[in-house]
Design an enzyme around this catalytic site. Sequence first.
Site, PDB file in Angstrom:
ATOM      1  N   LYS A 135       1.947  10.783   6.886  1.00  0.00           N
ATOM      2  CA  LYS A 135       3.206  10.132   6.496  1.00  0.00           C
ATOM      3  C   LYS A 135       4.393  10.979   6.943  1.00  0.00           C
ATOM      4  O   LYS A 135       5.367  10.469   7.474  1.00  0.00           O
ATOM      5  CB  LYS A 135       3.266   9.944   4.976  1.00  0.00           C
ATOM      6  CG  LYS A 135       2.254   8.953   4.434  1.00  0.00           C
ATOM      7  CD  LYS A 135       2.423   8.811   2.936  1.00  0.00           C
ATOM      8  CE  LYS A 135       1.219   8.116   2.328  1.00  0.00           C
ATOM      9  NZ  LYS A 135       1.212   8.138   0.875  1.00  0.00           N
ATOM     10  N   GLU A 164     -11.432   6.929   0.510  1.00  0.00           N
ATOM     11  CA  GLU A 164     -10.253   7.688   0.074  1.00  0.00           C
ATOM     12  C   GLU A 164     -10.617   8.598  -1.107  1.00  0.00           C
ATOM     13  O   GLU A 164     -10.011   9.637  -1.321  1.00  0.00           O
ATOM     14  CB  GLU A 164      -9.092   6.754  -0.297  1.00  0.00           C
ATOM     15  CG  GLU A 164      -7.740   7.458  -0.247  1.00  0.00           C
ATOM     16  CD  GLU A 164      -6.548   6.534  -0.438  1.00  0.00           C
ATOM     17  OE1 GLU A 164      -6.416   5.946  -1.524  1.00  0.00           O
ATOM     18  OE2 GLU A 164      -5.732   6.400   0.491  1.00  0.00           O
ATOM     19  N   HIS A 199     -24.283 -12.159  13.180  1.00  0.00           N
ATOM     20  CA  HIS A 199     -23.977 -12.580  14.547  1.00  0.00           C
ATOM     21  C   HIS A 199     -23.035 -11.598  15.234  1.00  0.00           C
ATOM     22  O   HIS A 199     -22.405 -11.928  16.232  1.00  0.00           O
ATOM     23  CB  HIS A 199     -23.352 -13.981  14.517  1.00  0.00           C
ATOM     24  CG  HIS A 199     -24.241 -14.970  13.825  1.00  0.00           C
ATOM     25  ND1 HIS A 199     -25.341 -15.528  14.435  1.00  0.00           N
ATOM     26  CD2 HIS A 199     -24.223 -15.443  12.561  1.00  0.00           C
ATOM     27  CE1 HIS A 199     -25.948 -16.337  13.580  1.00  0.00           C
ATOM     28  NE2 HIS A 199     -25.301 -16.306  12.431  1.00  0.00           N
TER      29      HIS A 199
HETATM   30  O1  F6P Z   1      -1.328   6.404   1.561  1.00  0.00           O
HETATM   31  C1  F6P Z   1      -2.348   6.254   0.650  1.00  0.00           C
HETATM   32  C2  F6P Z   1      -1.865   5.673  -0.637  1.00  0.00           C
HETATM   33  O2  F6P Z   1      -1.176   6.639  -1.361  1.00  0.00           O
HETATM   34  C3  F6P Z   1      -3.008   5.101  -1.452  1.00  0.00           C
HETATM   35  O3  F6P Z   1      -3.664   6.053  -2.189  1.00  0.00           O
HETATM   36  C4  F6P Z   1      -2.301   4.074  -2.268  1.00  0.00           C
HETATM   37  O4  F6P Z   1      -3.172   3.141  -2.833  1.00  0.00           O
HETATM   38  C5  F6P Z   1      -1.369   3.483  -1.237  1.00  0.00           C
HETATM   39  O5  F6P Z   1      -0.980   4.586  -0.432  1.00  0.00           O
HETATM   40  C6  F6P Z   1      -0.156   2.790  -1.777  1.00  0.00           C
HETATM   41  O6  F6P Z   1       0.630   3.647  -2.563  1.00  0.00           O
HETATM   42  P1  F6P Z   1       1.771   3.075  -3.477  1.00  0.00           P
HETATM   43  O7  F6P Z   1       1.170   2.171  -4.486  1.00  0.00           O
HETATM   44  O8  F6P Z   1       2.405   4.290  -4.094  1.00  0.00           O
HETATM   45  O9  F6P Z   1       2.748   2.335  -2.597  1.00  0.00           O
END
Ligand code: F6P
Length: 544
Positions: A506, A356, A387
């Site tokens: 998202k 990431e 394994h």
């Molecule tokens: O979707 C990726 C992300 O933004 C990560 O970078 C982050 O760790 C995770 O989602 C969770 O985000 P949050 O803590 O805002 O729920």
Amino acid sequence: MASSIKAWVGLQSHAEEMQAIHLKNLFDSNEDRFGTFSFSFSHYLLDLSKQRITDETLSKLLLLADQQGLEAWISKLFNGEKVNYSEQRAALHTALRLPEDAPLRVEGQDVAHDVQASLLKMHGLVEQIQQAQWRGFDGSPIRSVVNIGVGGSNLGPLMACAALEQYAGADIRHLDVHFVSSMDGSELEKLLPSLDPSTTLFIVASKSFATVDTLANANTARQWLLTASHQSIDLINQHHFIAVTARPDQALTWGVPEKNQLLLWDWVGGRYSLWSVVGLPIALKIGMQNFREMLAGAHAMDEHFRCTPFEKNLPVLLALISVWNINFLNIHAHAILPYDGRLAQLPAYLEQLEMESNGKSINRQGDRIEYRTCPVLWGQVGSSAQHAFYQLLHQGTEPVMCDFIASATRYESEAPQLKQQHQLSLANCLAQSRLLAVGDSLSDSKEQGSNYKHYDGNQPSTTIMLDTLTPETLGGLIAMYEHKVFVQSVIWDINPFDQWGVEQGKKAASSLLTALKNGGNDDLDSSTNGLLRYVKDWQQRTES
Ligand code: F6P
């Protein structure tokens, strides 16, 4: 452009020579390769002697670091400059592990004071829960804690709780600490029937407090409590939910009162957040003192990284070797292989930390880059992976670089059989890295005759040895990887602290939710529409 600088070009021609040299020859030509290419600091040993390098390689890589301005970038990171330029933020995870009396002001803000104040509030909550003063809706003390979070709000605490379970020792009241992250509710569905609602506390860990996965799980958990308790939502929120977030307003709107909130700041990246209040489950599991030791171990590594000349600097060397493999030896797969069952979650943690952070193709000037960045990284406890996927490491067509991670000592006061198991695991760790390096030359002559028994070797690996696994050394190990990722980003001229690549997915998911209900949508491609129709058909059939 990193690739146009002089040292990069020098490394390219050096790599042409090195491509032809087998690791076995490198060992044959230097009897003390280990002495030449192993480096140590405090509790950590970094053995790079099974990497396909020579003195010349290292000095060229160190030159690359200099020419990319690494020293200045390290200062920027530690001083709180806005190294995350696309979000105009500092990335100050190092501030989270400063000792109590260390000062740090950034743009007029007393960051060191803020960090200590938040640790103090966390400490207060940990004591309340540990000392059975935090009560559920019927007055029973809390016995089970469920951390609801995903990505950085899950992987770090999950990894550390598993690694340090043995520190949930005699002087700490035993709490069952669980982790829930999957969007589809699978973990909650399995976990909830085993829990007593009146003694269960949920931590909703979300920096943004907007992550649908986490909010969906939190809603399901709250409904479970409401149904079981017949109490008001306010009472349930007060007795059964803690929010760990950088968005107190959002947490309050969801229902978590201010006194149950632990706050972090925008300058803590999600995947760098286990040192902050996101580490609450760790502190609940192993106690605040041990949590502080983990911070101290990370701080010691920070100081090593900040102050040690690059030629002896473990995170810098770890990063440069990786750059060498990726950009000059064309190795684009990286296996993380802990020979320690306690580190089973480490590969998943590092997958997020590295991929990431450095899974980027646009440089700091906004231009597309023409060289490789983060490799595909994956892993598993090494002895189990032997394994499973080691076949590919030994005889596949894909070059892979490996990190072997182990601790020299374990089970000091346990049964001799367990100590023996530790020896067995170490022996396997060393045997595998040796075989990967030198290949066939280890086999007896009869086996060497058969092609299908042939081991090429020449797969480079790094061995990271801890003297022993403790909160302190785990902290140092993780900080070492964090800084490694940062150094790589400097060499590649990319921003390791944003993650724009996950945002589009998202948004796309929220529009597909409506399409799912309708069984399709004219704007979508035929594959997506076909799958939506299939789902809708089956859902209608099971409903009728
Ligand atoms: O979707 C990726 C992300 O933004 C990560 O970078 C982050 O760790 C995770 O989602 C969770 O985000 P949050 O803590 O805002 O729920």
